[in-house]
Design an enzyme around this catalytic site. Structure first.
Site, PDB file in Angstrom:
ATOM      1  N   GLU A  70       0.818  -1.218   0.000  1.00 25.99           N
ATOM      2  CA  GLU A  70       0.000   0.000   0.000  1.00 25.99           C
ATOM      3  C   GLU A  70       0.850   1.266   0.000  1.00 25.99           C
ATOM      4  O   GLU A  70       0.438   2.299  -0.506  1.00 25.99           O
ATOM      5  CB  GLU A  70      -0.966   0.008   1.194  1.00 25.99           C
ATOM      6  CG  GLU A  70      -2.102  -0.992   1.083  1.00 25.99           C
ATOM      7  CD  GLU A  70      -1.746  -2.384   1.583  1.00 25.99           C
ATOM      8  OE1 GLU A  70      -0.555  -2.628   1.886  1.00 25.99           O
ATOM      9  OE2 GLU A  70      -2.649  -3.239   1.666  1.00 25.99           O
ATOM     10  N   PHE A  93     -11.191  -8.307  13.497  1.00 28.01           N
ATOM     11  CA  PHE A  93     -10.083  -8.673  12.610  1.00 28.01           C
ATOM     12  C   PHE A  93      -9.800  -7.531  11.638  1.00 28.01           C
ATOM     13  O   PHE A  93     -10.700  -7.010  10.997  1.00 28.01           O
ATOM     14  CB  PHE A  93     -10.427  -9.962  11.844  1.00 28.01           C
ATOM     15  CG  PHE A  93      -9.354 -10.347  10.865  1.00 28.01           C
ATOM     16  CD1 PHE A  93      -8.100 -10.748  11.315  1.00 28.01           C
ATOM     17  CD2 PHE A  93      -9.588 -10.285   9.496  1.00 28.01           C
ATOM     18  CE1 PHE A  93      -7.093 -11.081  10.409  1.00 28.01           C
ATOM     19  CE2 PHE A  93      -8.588 -10.622   8.589  1.00 28.01           C
ATOM     20  CZ  PHE A  93      -7.342 -11.024   9.054  1.00 28.01           C
ATOM     21  N   GLN A  94      -8.543  -7.146  11.557  1.00 28.48           N
ATOM     22  CA  GLN A  94      -8.080  -6.047  10.701  1.00 28.48           C
ATOM     23  C   GLN A  94      -8.788  -4.722  11.002  1.00 28.48           C
ATOM     24  O   GLN A  94      -8.964  -3.897  10.126  1.00 28.48           O
ATOM     25  CB  GLN A  94      -8.199  -6.416   9.214  1.00 28.48           C
ATOM     26  CG  GLN A  94      -7.190  -7.490   8.823  1.00 28.48           C
ATOM     27  CD  GLN A  94      -7.055  -7.687   7.320  1.00 28.48           C
ATOM     28  OE1 GLN A  94      -7.989  -7.479   6.568  1.00 28.48           O
ATOM     29  NE2 GLN A  94      -5.887  -8.124   6.886  1.00 28.48           N
TER      30      GLN A  94
END
Lengths: 582, 204
Positions: A67, A129-130
């Site tokens: 990213e 999660f994340q």
């Protein structure tokens, strides 16, 4: 309330259609004339990527390898195209990987809209999660950020995002969209561009009084000196600026970010300011009687010690951002406003003049710099190649028409010192943040931003290894980027400081490199490595003429230093030309 | 005289910053980090609605030099959702803080002196229970602090002081300004503090 404020009255007859938040995102991008997105998919942004599947013909998505690569590419794109760069990333690690690029874009005023996925709204704050608190992490490094939890917000929030990113002093905007909002269907009644936010003033009003006062100072000055930054480029005011300095016969020096706003060989262009800038502009900053700063922010690398900076001069500061006035250097006359508007007004009032004697003073310093530094850099007596002669050979071969993307360190300073540039938006570099690893991904974006021009990424052996994975992006999308690695087998700039200021205690600056040509080959990218001067011109010619991307490694002197230099903590006039003077 | 002005500007003193903003989640953080990034302590922070609908008001107290406070205000105003930021010294504002004190009921009942003390400070009882009484007082922070000191020997159970709220003496309210903000396109509106203070600013 802000919702209503932006959405104009809709006519009763206007038809609405039922679409998902994800589709609304893509429709917004199309309405904003976006063609290229740099991104990387992941769990929380999957609905947007799913929608993208059907928009393949309208939106080009460049799949990067990390990213950070996406956001640097978007920066490169924004800087060569003058448009807003767009990034997609997922939640959690995807979003945190954007942070360096956001900080870079923030400090270098690059317009970006980054869209990150976020966990479902009902999971916010549960350590899902994340999940990461992207809004709070990115607040200090964004011009604006906003979390969308309802699809109905998407059209006007994106309209606001593009307006904020691209107007006034540009900057990065991050929009975090929860997965439920991406999936949610809502009644969409079209996209309305945003052009006014009541609490946001992109540019201050131009005051006639300031212009008059500034003109009076310039007209009375015997030794006027213009210093300019990226504001001229961001304001698309290159022509206005040229007319201004040409009418007043004003010598002008650029900051690293302002470089290429006027051709580097313009008769009034006297070189680069700053720590490794040119001799004359640094010394004469402390001799001018009027210092006219245009679209620059008096960075410490430009000013050196502030209490020894241009104390004798009357200072005129033209800037779009009121917070920059008096931030570092006390201004005599502040000219608030967009320089596209203020420069012509100022040009009208200044007298047509030539400051030949004053300009000759710059030339005299330039000659001294030529004798002591430049001629040795460009025509070295030893067999070992210098970075300067490589850049100079590029000048010969491209005639100054290429876009030069640089990383951070010695090669960056040398490239900016020696590169010839004929066109605006030719110098793409990480100026304010000094982000190593910037150049390779930024060069990818730079090529998409201006596909007609040759893009050369000049990178050090250290920086290239920070984002080398983007060779994968270059491979997959056949991006025609010329990669020039100037390899001195050291983290050169840190080594130079260790040599000059730390008794040559070389602490972890000795960096080994892979066989770059083999690495490139692994990615299907042609390459070559040279270490002899005799091969230089041909090797560069081959690189430039190669159809598609190409990697050239040039082995240069291991312990060469960049001079002149304003040592940290000293005034600009205390600039030194060699290490003996330190 | 010039040097006197200079020292005044370089002197740290209490400044009250008044910020008018849109009402948006996360704005407290955006404003707070402008201070923390520069390692400046916020002495007191209050948010409240204003006389204008949908406009919020932050009242922030810091101890800093005028030069620094001015720059802070510019950085605050730069935030997209901020309408306007002002800074004032204490003589330019009317301000109050509030203190709540919990004192054991038996002490109050037994000691006339405590009752007199509370009276003297204009405190009034707002909750009376068998075991404790909660008093409220408003004033400047020094006054509230004096009462705390005075009450300490008599078994003060708990005390809390509010953030400062302040009204700028010369302010004509935010209504009119807001109307301008809404009507005009952005560029038509930035105060000309330089021209207003020309003598101070123009040193040529």
């Amino acid at each position: 309330m802000q919702v209503e404020e932006l959405v104009e009255e809709k006519t009763a007859t206007k038809r609405t259609e039922n679409i998902s938040g994800s589709v609304a995102v893509l429709e917004a991008l199309i309405a904003e004339n976006v063609q290229t997105i740099f991104g990387y998919p992941g769990g929380a942004i999957m609905p947007i990527y799913d929608a993208l599947y059907d928009y393949n013909d309208k939106l080009e998505h460049i799949l990067v390898r990390h990213e950070q690569g996406a956001i640097h590419a978007a920066q490169g794109f924004a800087r060569t195209s003058g448009k807003v760069g767009v990034v997609f990333a997922t939640s959690g690690p995807g979003a945190t990987n954007l942070v360096t690029g956001l900080a870079d874009a923030m400090i270098d005023s690059t317009p970006l809209v980054c869209i990150t996925g976020q966990v479902f709204a009902h999971l916010l704050g549960t350590d899902a999660f994340q999940e990461t608190d992207v809004i709070n992490i990115t607040t200090p490094v964004t011009k604006w950020n906003y979390q969308v939890t309802d699809a109905n917000e998407i059209p006007h929030v994106l309209a606001k995002a593009f307006h904020i990113a691209g107007t006034g002093r540009p900057g990065p905007v991050l929009i975090d969209i929860t997965k439920n909002a991406q999936l949610q269907k809502f009644d969409y009644s079209g996209y309305i561009k945003c052009n006014h936010i009541r609490s946001y003033r992109p540019k201050p009003i131009v005051r006639k009084e300031y212009i008059e006062q500034a003109a009076a100072i310039i007209n009375n000055a015997k030794k006027p000196f213009v210093i300019f930054g990226q504001g001229v480029i961001l304001g698309k005011a290159e022509k206005e600026f040229k007319r201004f300095i040409e009418k007043g016969g004003l010598p002008a020096a650029w900051t690293i970010m302002g470089m290429s706003a006027i051709p580097t060989d313009h008769p009034l262009g006297v070189g680069m300011l700053g720590m490794h800038g040119n001799y004359g502009p640094n010394v004469l900053t402390n001799e001018c009687d009027a210092l006219i700063a245009v679209g620059m922010r008096f960075d410490d690398r430009v000013t050196g010690r502030l209490d020894k900076y241009a104390k004798q001069a009357q200072i005129i500061h033209l800037d779009i951002d009121p917070a920059e006035i008096d931030k570092n250097v006390k201004t005599t006359v502040p000219v608030w406003g967009d320089c596209k508007e203020t420069l012509p007004l100022l040009t009208q009032l200044i007298e047509e003049k030539q400051h030949t004697e004053w300009l000759n003073k710059f030339k005299a310093y330039s000659q001294k710099e030529m004798d002591i530094v430049i001629q040795h850099e460009l025509n070295p007596s030893s067999d070992v190649m210098t970075m300067g002669e490589v850049i100079n050979t590029i000048n010969e071969l491209t005639n100054g028409d290429a876009i030069i993307v640089t990383d951070v360190g010695q090669h960056q300073m040398v490239a900016c010192r020696y590169a010839k540039m004929n066109h605006s938006k030719s110098n793409i570099t990480s100026g304010g943040l000094g982000t190593m690893g910037f150049a390779l991904p930024a060069a990818i974006g730079a090529k998409y931003g201006d596909p007609q021009r040759t893009v050369i990424a000049v990178i050090g052996d250290g920086g290239v290894q920070m984002t080398i994975q983007e060779l994968g992006t270059i491979m997959q999308f056949n991006v025609d980027v010329k990669i020039l690695i100037l390899n001195n087998e050291f983290l050169g700039m840190v080594r130079q400081w260790q040599q000059l200021f730390h008794e040559k205690r070389y602490s972890f600056v000795n960096i080994t490199s892979p066989n770059f040509v083999q690495v490139a080959k692994g990615y299907g990218i042609a390459g070559n490595s040279i270490n002899k001067r005799a091969d230089l011109k041909n090797a560069l010619q081959t690189m430039l003429q190669h159809n598609g991307s190409y990697l050239l490694e040039v082995m240069v002197g291991k312990e060469n230093n960049v001079f002149p230099m304003v040592p940290q903590g000293r005034g600009v006039a205390e600039i030194v030309l060699s290490k003996e003077e330190i | 005289m010039l040097t006197a002005v200079k020292t005044k500007k370089q002197m740290k003193q209490e400044y009250t910053i008044t910020v008018y903003t849109e009402n948006q989640v996360g704005l407290v953080n955006r404003i707070a980090i402008i201070f923390s990034r520069r390692k400046i302590n916020i002495e007191s922070l209050n948010t409240s609605p204003t006389e204008s609908e949908n406009v919020h008001r932050f009242t922030i107290v810091v101890i800093e030099t005028e030069d620094v406070v001015k720059k802070l205000c510019r950085q605050i105003e730069k935030q997209v959702e901020v309408l306007k930021a002002y800074y004032n010294t204490n003589d330019e504002i009317v301000w109050q803080e509030m203190g709540l004190f919990k004192v054991p009921t038996d002490v109050i009942a037994a000691k006339v002196k405590v009752e007199r003390l509370l009276h003297e400070y204009g405190a009034r009882a707002i909750a009376i229970r068998k075991d404790y009484i909660v008093f409220e007082t408003t004033g400047h922070s020094e006054e509230i602090e004096r009462l705390i000191k005075a009450l300490e020997p008599y078994g003060l159970i708990e005390f809390v002081r509010s953030a400062r709220i302040a009204i700028i003496k010369s302010s004509k309210g935010f209504h009119e300004k807001l109307i301008e903000y809404e009507k005009q396109t952005a560029d038509a509106l930035v105060e000309n503090e330089y021209l207003d203070k020309q003598e101070e600013v123009f040193t040529m």
